[in-house]
Enzyme design. Sequence first.
Site, PDB file in Angstrom:
ATOM      1  N   ASP A  78     -65.935 -24.757 -34.250  1.00  0.00           N
ATOM      2  CA  ASP A  78     -64.517 -24.370 -34.414  1.00  0.00           C
ATOM      3  C   ASP A  78     -63.630 -25.473 -35.007  1.00  0.00           C
ATOM      4  O   ASP A  78     -62.477 -25.669 -34.561  1.00  0.00           O
ATOM      5  CB  ASP A  78     -63.925 -23.925 -33.068  1.00  0.00           C
ATOM      6  CG  ASP A  78     -64.685 -22.753 -32.457  1.00  0.00           C
ATOM      7  OD1 ASP A  78     -65.626 -22.261 -33.085  1.00  0.00           O
ATOM      8  OD2 ASP A  78     -64.335 -22.343 -31.332  1.00  0.00           O
ATOM      9  N   LYS A 115     -67.194 -16.074 -33.938  1.00  0.00           N
ATOM     10  CA  LYS A 115     -67.295 -15.727 -32.513  1.00  0.00           C
ATOM     11  C   LYS A 115     -65.936 -15.288 -31.979  1.00  0.00           C
ATOM     12  O   LYS A 115     -64.915 -15.890 -32.306  1.00  0.00           O
ATOM     13  CB  LYS A 115     -67.835 -16.935 -31.725  1.00  0.00           C
ATOM     14  CG  LYS A 115     -66.952 -18.177 -31.747  1.00  0.00           C
ATOM     15  CD  LYS A 115     -67.742 -19.349 -31.191  1.00  0.00           C
ATOM     16  CE  LYS A 115     -66.925 -20.586 -30.912  1.00  0.00           C
ATOM     17  NZ  LYS A 115     -65.757 -20.460 -30.070  1.00  0.00           N
ATOM     18  N   CYS A 121     -64.261 -24.768 -26.004  1.00  0.00           N
ATOM     19  CA  CYS A 121     -65.364 -24.139 -26.749  1.00  0.00           C
ATOM     20  C   CYS A 121     -66.624 -24.995 -26.786  1.00  0.00           C
ATOM     21  O   CYS A 121     -67.737 -24.457 -26.790  1.00  0.00           O
ATOM     22  CB  CYS A 121     -64.900 -23.760 -28.139  1.00  0.00           C
ATOM     23  SG  CYS A 121     -63.714 -22.392 -28.074  1.00  0.00           S
TER      24      CYS A 121
HETATM   25  N1  TIU Z   1     -62.321 -23.603 -29.939  1.00  0.00           N
HETATM   26  C1  TIU Z   1     -61.655 -23.748 -28.789  1.00  0.00           C
HETATM   27  O1  TIU Z   1     -61.825 -24.711 -28.066  1.00  0.00           O
HETATM   28  N2  TIU Z   1     -60.704 -22.760 -28.500  1.00  0.00           N
HETATM   29  C2  TIU Z   1     -59.589 -22.967 -27.721  1.00  0.00           C
HETATM   30  O2  TIU Z   1     -58.832 -22.055 -27.495  1.00  0.00           O
HETATM   31  N3  TIU Z   1     -59.386 -24.250 -27.257  1.00  0.00           N
HETATM   32  C3  TIU Z   1     -58.313 -24.706 -26.581  1.00  0.00           C
HETATM   33  O3  TIU Z   1     -58.372 -25.850 -26.105  1.00  0.00           O
HETATM   34  N4  TIU Z   1     -57.227 -23.972 -26.470  1.00  0.00           N
END
Ligand code: TIU
Length: 222
Positions: A26, A131, A164
């Site tokens: 991500d 995802k 994530c």
């Molecule tokens: N990719 C991921 O970590 N999504 C989140 O929403 N992370 C946050 O820390 N908000």
Amino acid sequence: MPLCTIEAEPEPVAVELERTALVMIDLQRDFLEPGGFGETLGNDVSRLSAVIEPCRRLLAAARRTGLFVVHTREGHRPDTSDAFRAKVERGAPALRIGAPGPMGRILIRGEPGHAIVPELAPEPGEPVVDKPGKGAFYATDLELILRTRGIEALIVCGVTTEVCVHTTVREANDRGYRCIVPADCTASYFPEFHEVALRMIRAQGGIFGWTTSSDEVLAAIG
Ligand code: TIU
């Protein structure tokens, strides 16, 4: 197959490079740049930018040595039919998932904010897994992709450490993968969560995996 030892905590970990994947979680504009999902949640997104350079170096080394590389992106279909109400309606963000923002609709596939930052953009031949959740195994074909390739160990980079990255490491650990997390290739909006999340991974003899640094991975993979 030759084993390669990565210096790590709680102890060095031996992996077969042909059965090891670099998983980039991500690293999207929605999390790293102002105007995206991360900022709508009230976070200081500048806290994540330090991961870009070590991730770039690891990615370059992986490509040089032929390590399998997989990227993930968190996001939803334009009609949001794959976004649970429990996720969309949560909290009081400045803009909800699907709302128009300065980088397009928040956390929606195909929008500018959903893209991986240019420094870490996928290259042809590197699978990109979209995802809907925090874990990269839920409702995706990531496990199929890794099993097809015979992958047994994952070097997991990306953001954020305790969301994530952690969720994915927990999912992968239960599926039998050795998970190795280079600390400088992950980051959180909350520095204390980053530290504790890494300690959680390596505690109890490496209950979910191992932690290390990008330098140690580079030294091991050459
Ligand atoms: N990719 C991921 O970590 N999504 C989140 O929403 N992370 C946050 O820390 N908000």
